[in-house]
Write an enzyme that holds these catalytic residues in place. Structure first.
Site, PDB file in Angstrom:
ATOM      1  N   ASN A   1      -2.188   3.910  -3.895  1.00 33.66           N
ATOM      2  CA  ASN A   1      -2.899   4.963  -3.319  1.00 33.66           C
ATOM      3  C   ASN A   1      -2.368   6.367  -3.007  1.00 33.66           C
ATOM      4  O   ASN A   1      -3.239   7.311  -3.186  1.00 33.66           O
ATOM      5  CB  ASN A   1      -3.492   4.364  -1.805  1.00 33.66           C
ATOM      6  CG  ASN A   1      -4.243   5.661  -0.915  1.00 33.66           C
ATOM      7  OD1 ASN A   1      -5.120   6.119  -1.081  1.00 33.66           O
ATOM      8  ND2 ASN A   1      -3.107   6.075  -0.030  1.00 33.66           N
TER       9      ASN A   1
ATOM     10  N   THR B   1     -10.109  13.893   4.787  1.00 35.41           N
ATOM     11  CA  THR B   1      -8.549  13.728   5.005  1.00 35.41           C
ATOM     12  C   THR B   1      -7.973  15.005   4.745  1.00 35.41           C
ATOM     13  O   THR B   1      -8.463  15.965   4.659  1.00 35.41           O
ATOM     14  CB  THR B   1      -8.409  12.715   3.831  1.00 35.41           C
ATOM     15  OG1 THR B   1      -8.607  13.387   2.478  1.00 35.41           O
ATOM     16  CG2 THR B   1      -8.949  11.467   3.665  1.00 35.41           C
TER      17      THR B   1
ATOM     18  N   TYR C   1      -4.176  17.831 -11.427  1.00 37.27           N
ATOM     19  CA  TYR C   1      -4.873  16.546 -10.777  1.00 37.27           C
ATOM     20  C   TYR C   1      -5.991  15.847 -11.711  1.00 37.27           C
ATOM     21  O   TYR C   1      -5.728  14.680 -11.778  1.00 37.27           O
ATOM     22  CB  TYR C   1      -5.344  16.995  -9.390  1.00 37.27           C
ATOM     23  CG  TYR C   1      -6.212  16.070  -8.392  1.00 37.27           C
ATOM     24  CD1 TYR C   1      -5.357  15.301  -7.933  1.00 37.27           C
ATOM     25  CD2 TYR C   1      -7.434  15.659  -8.242  1.00 37.27           C
ATOM     26  CE1 TYR C   1      -5.627  14.052  -7.024  1.00 37.27           C
ATOM     27  CE2 TYR C   1      -7.885  14.746  -7.649  1.00 37.27           C
ATOM     28  CZ  TYR C   1      -6.978  13.918  -6.980  1.00 37.27           C
ATOM     29  OH  TYR C   1      -7.567  12.834  -6.339  1.00 37.27           O
TER      30      TYR C   1
ATOM     31  N   ILE D   1       0.851  -1.193   0.073  1.00 41.21           N
ATOM     32  CA  ILE D   1       0.001  -0.037   0.132  1.00 41.21           C
ATOM     33  C   ILE D   1       0.895   1.527  -0.032  1.00 41.21           C
ATOM     34  O   ILE D   1       1.735   1.517   0.792  1.00 41.21           O
ATOM     35  CB  ILE D   1      -0.975  -0.025   1.137  1.00 41.21           C
ATOM     36  CG1 ILE D   1      -1.723  -1.359   1.245  1.00 41.21           C
ATOM     37  CG2 ILE D   1      -1.676   1.121   1.259  1.00 41.21           C
ATOM     38  CD1 ILE D   1      -2.413  -1.434   2.782  1.00 41.21           C
TER      39      ILE D   1
ATOM     40  N   LYS E   1      -5.086  11.945 -13.088  1.00 45.16           N
ATOM     41  CA  LYS E   1      -6.019  10.898 -12.700  1.00 45.16           C
ATOM     42  C   LYS E   1      -6.686  10.475 -13.989  1.00 45.16           C
ATOM     43  O   LYS E   1      -7.007   9.291 -13.919  1.00 45.16           O
ATOM     44  CB  LYS E   1      -7.179  11.351 -11.721  1.00 45.16           C
ATOM     45  CG  LYS E   1      -6.465  11.865 -10.464  1.00 45.16           C
ATOM     46  CD  LYS E   1      -5.723  10.748  -9.709  1.00 45.16           C
ATOM     47  CE  LYS E   1      -5.626  10.641  -8.351  1.00 45.16           C
ATOM     48  NZ  LYS E   1      -4.967   9.539  -7.889  1.00 45.16           N
TER      49      LYS E   1
END
Length: 251
Positions: free
Chosen positions: A87, A191, A154, A6, A158
Site C-alpha cells: 500500500n 488522505t 507517479y 500491510i 504506477k
C-alpha cells in the site's frame, strides 16, 4: 492463523485496512516508518494480534532485513493464509519533466515501484517454499492509465506496478499456482496524499483546481469505505490472477 502484512500501515488507506483486518480476526503486521499506537489498544480490545516493523522503503537493504524477520514470524505450519498489501506510496515530486530533482526521482521510483516488487519477490519465494496460500495486493492508481501534468513519476511507477502485477499473475497461472496477485485502484480518497496534491502549484500540476474541487464538493471517499471494499474482495478469495480491480466496481 491468517496474517495480513500491510505497508504504509500507520495512516490513510493502510491504517483503514489494518483496522478492518483486526476486526476480521486476521493477525496484522504493520510496516511503516512510524507506528500507529492505536493498533496496540485495538488489537487488545478485539482479542487480536498486531506486530509492527519499522522500515524505510527507500532502502533495499532495510527491506531485505525487515521482511526476512517478518517471513520468519509469518510462514510456519500453523499459518493457513497470508495477505500482502503493498500500500505504501508517494506522490512527490509533483513537477514537470525537466524540473525534477535527481534524488526525488530515485526515491519515488524506489518507494512506488522497486520496493513492492522486491517485497513481493521475497514473500512469493517464502510462500512457495512453505506451501502457504498467499494473496498479494498492489495498490495502484487511475494515474497508471492516463498522463497527468506534473505527475510523470507517479504515473510511470504506477503503470509499472500494474504491469508487474499482470505479468506475475500470468506466471502464477502458467505455474498452476494457488497463489494470487492483483492490483487495487482505490480512486480519490480523503488522505494526506490529497492534501499534498492540493498544496502544489498550478505551474507544476495543471489539474490543481479540479482536485481542490473534489475536496470542496465532498467527492473524496473515506479510507474506511475504500478499505472495506478491498478486504471483502480479499476474504472472499475469488480473485483473478493479474487483474486490476477498481473501487468503483466494488462499491
Amino acid at each position: 492463523m491468517k496474517y495480513a502484512i500491510i505497508t504504509g500501515s500507520s495512516r490513510g488507506l493502510g491504517e483503514a485496512i489494518a483496522k478492518r483486518m483486526l476486526e476480521e480476526k486476521v493477525k496484522v503486521i504493520g510496516v511503516a516508518r512510524s507506528e500507529n499506537e492505536e493498533f496496540k489498544m485495538l488489537a487488545k480490545q478485539l482479542g487480536g494480534e498486531y506486530h509492527f516493523y519499522p522500515c524505510n522503503l527507500a532502502s533495499t537493504t532495510e527491506i531485505r532485513s525487515v521482511f526476512h524477520e517478518i517471513s520468519e514470524l509469518t510462514f510456519n505450519e500453523q499459518t493457513e493464509q497470508v495477505y500482502l498489501i503493498n500500500n505504501a506510496g508517494m506522490i512527490e515530486p509533483i513537477e514537470t519533466a525537466g524540473q525534477l530533482d535527481d534524488h526525488a526521482i530515485a526515491t519515488n521510483v524506489q518507494v512506488n515501484l522497486t520496493a513492492p516488487i522486491q517485497i513481493s519477490n521475497l514473500i512469493l519465494k517464502n510462500a512457495s517454499e512453505s506451501k502457504t496460500p498467499l494473496t498479494i495486493v498492489n495498490v495502484t492508481s487511475g494515474a497508471a492509465e492516463r498522463p497527468v501534468h506534473g505527475w510523470s513519476l507517479y504515473c510511470s511507477t504506477k503503470a509499472g506496478i500494474n504491469m508487474f502485477t499482470k505479468t506475475t499473475g500470468l506466471e502464477l497461472e502458467n505455474q498452476q499456482s494457488q497463489m494470487k496477485v492483483i492490483g487495487y485502484s482505490p480512486g480519490i480518497m480523503d488522505t494526506e496524499m490529497q492534501s499534498t496534491i492540493r498544496s502544489s502549484s498550478e505551474e507544476a500540476f495543471a489539474e490543481l483546481d479540479t482536485f481542490k474541487g473534489y475536496k470542496e464538493k465532498g467527492m473524496l471517499r473515506t479510507p474506511t469505505v475504500v478499505a472495506n471494499a478491498l478486504v471483502l474482495l480479499m476474504l472472499e478469495g475469488k480473485v483473478d490472477n493479474g487483474k486490476i480491480y477498481y473501487v468503483n466496481d466494488l462499491i
